[in-house]
Design an enzyme around this catalytic site. Structure first.
Site, mmCIF file in Angstrom:
data_model
loop_
_atom_site.group_PDB
_atom_site.id
_atom_site.type_symbol
_atom_site.label_atom_id
_atom_site.label_comp_id
_atom_site.label_asym_id
_atom_site.label_seq_id
_atom_site.Cartn_x
_atom_site.Cartn_y
_atom_site.Cartn_z
ATOM 1 C CB SER A 68 -7.220 4.939 -33.136
ATOM 2 O OG SER A 68 -5.906 5.345 -33.452
ATOM 3 C CG ASP B 189 -5.341 6.797 -30.144
ATOM 4 O OD1 ASP B 189 -6.373 6.147 -29.948
ATOM 5 O OD2 ASP B 189 -4.534 6.543 -31.052
#
Length: 266
Positions: free
Chosen positions: A44, A156
């Protein structure tokens, strides 16, 4: 006997939204202290900062950029059945930060972690387009629309590896240093639907992070727990917290380096 100059330190830069900007401060201290970085595994925001560093971005320019960047210009709210934000403008930002390089061109090497939503398994990008890899890695479920790539639905990386220590271990390190930018839920007060969504994701991810960071040789934990995932106005504070946390562990890192040098001369 391995020579001291061949010491391989791999960083595992964790997820955390704006909190992940603390990674910039950590990298600044490492650069100032001459601490070698052999490779980076990023999830991320950890992936975003990692690829910018690997592409050769000046860390102090990057600090000013994130402080004054009109972030709202890169958030394309749209009607997408799988997320609030389309994410096309973020692709443009990633290309700018990485000078349109490919993953295999980065120095040090950077591996980017995403999650396959269909299998629940991690997906590690080691080559190819940086913009797609990072766009997938930052795709917070429900907020960003997933990335569809090679018939996979990617979200993610923090869903399965918020601090990608196990991925960093695959990069051939002598030591893994993890940077954990966890959310302190006791200090956080959700204010709207998006906050509730993001904090829920953080809670689930934090349980997995514990297993990951236990496998690191050293953990750096910037004091950013009270910063919300999207509190972009606190970017400068997060970067400073990263510097502070890195300086606190410098004695431990230098002991590590000195021990390695002594071993190499025996």
């Amino acid at each position: 006997m391995t020579r001291p100059g061949e010491l391989k330190i791999v960083l595992a830069l964790g997820a955390g939204g704006v909190r992940g900007l603390a990674h910039i401060g950590v990298l600044q201290v490492f650069r100032e202290e001459g601490i070698p970085i052999h490779a980076i595994a990023g999830t991320s925001m950890g992936a975003m900062v990692g690829v910018a560093f690997g592409a050769g971005s000046d860390l102090y320019y990057l600090e000013k950029l994130v402080e004054f960047l009109p972030w709202q210009d890169f958030i394309d709210i749209g009607i997408h059945r799988m997320g609030l934000v389309e994410g096309d403008r973020v692709l443009e930002l990633i290309r700018i930060l990485t000078k349109e390089k490919r993953l295999e061109e980065l120095t040090p090497p950077v591996w980017v972690v995403a999650t396959n939503l269909q299998t629940g398994q991690e997906v590690v990008f080691t080559e190819g387009r940086i913009d797609l890899a990072v766009r997938a890695s930052i795709s917070i479920p429900g907020f960003f629309a997933p990335v569809i790539y090679e018939n996979r639905i990617l979200v993610d990386g923090g869903v399965v590896a918020g601090v990608p220590v196990t991925v960093a271990r695959r990069m051939g390190p002598d030591f893994v240093i993890a940077v954990h930018v966890a959310h302190d839920f006791k200090r956080a007060q959700p204010k709207n639907m998006v906050d509730v969504l993001l904090q829920t994701v953080d809670i689930m991810g934090n349980r997995l992070d514990t297993d990951q960071i236990m496998q690191a040789d050293l953990v750096i934990t910037p004091d950013v727990g009270n910063v919300g995932t999207l509190e972009l106005n606190r970017s400068k504070e997060c970067i400073q917290k990263g510097r502070d946390a890195a300086r606190k562990v410098l004695p431990a890192i230098h002991r590590l380096l000195n021990s390695w040098e002594q071993t190499g001369t025996e």
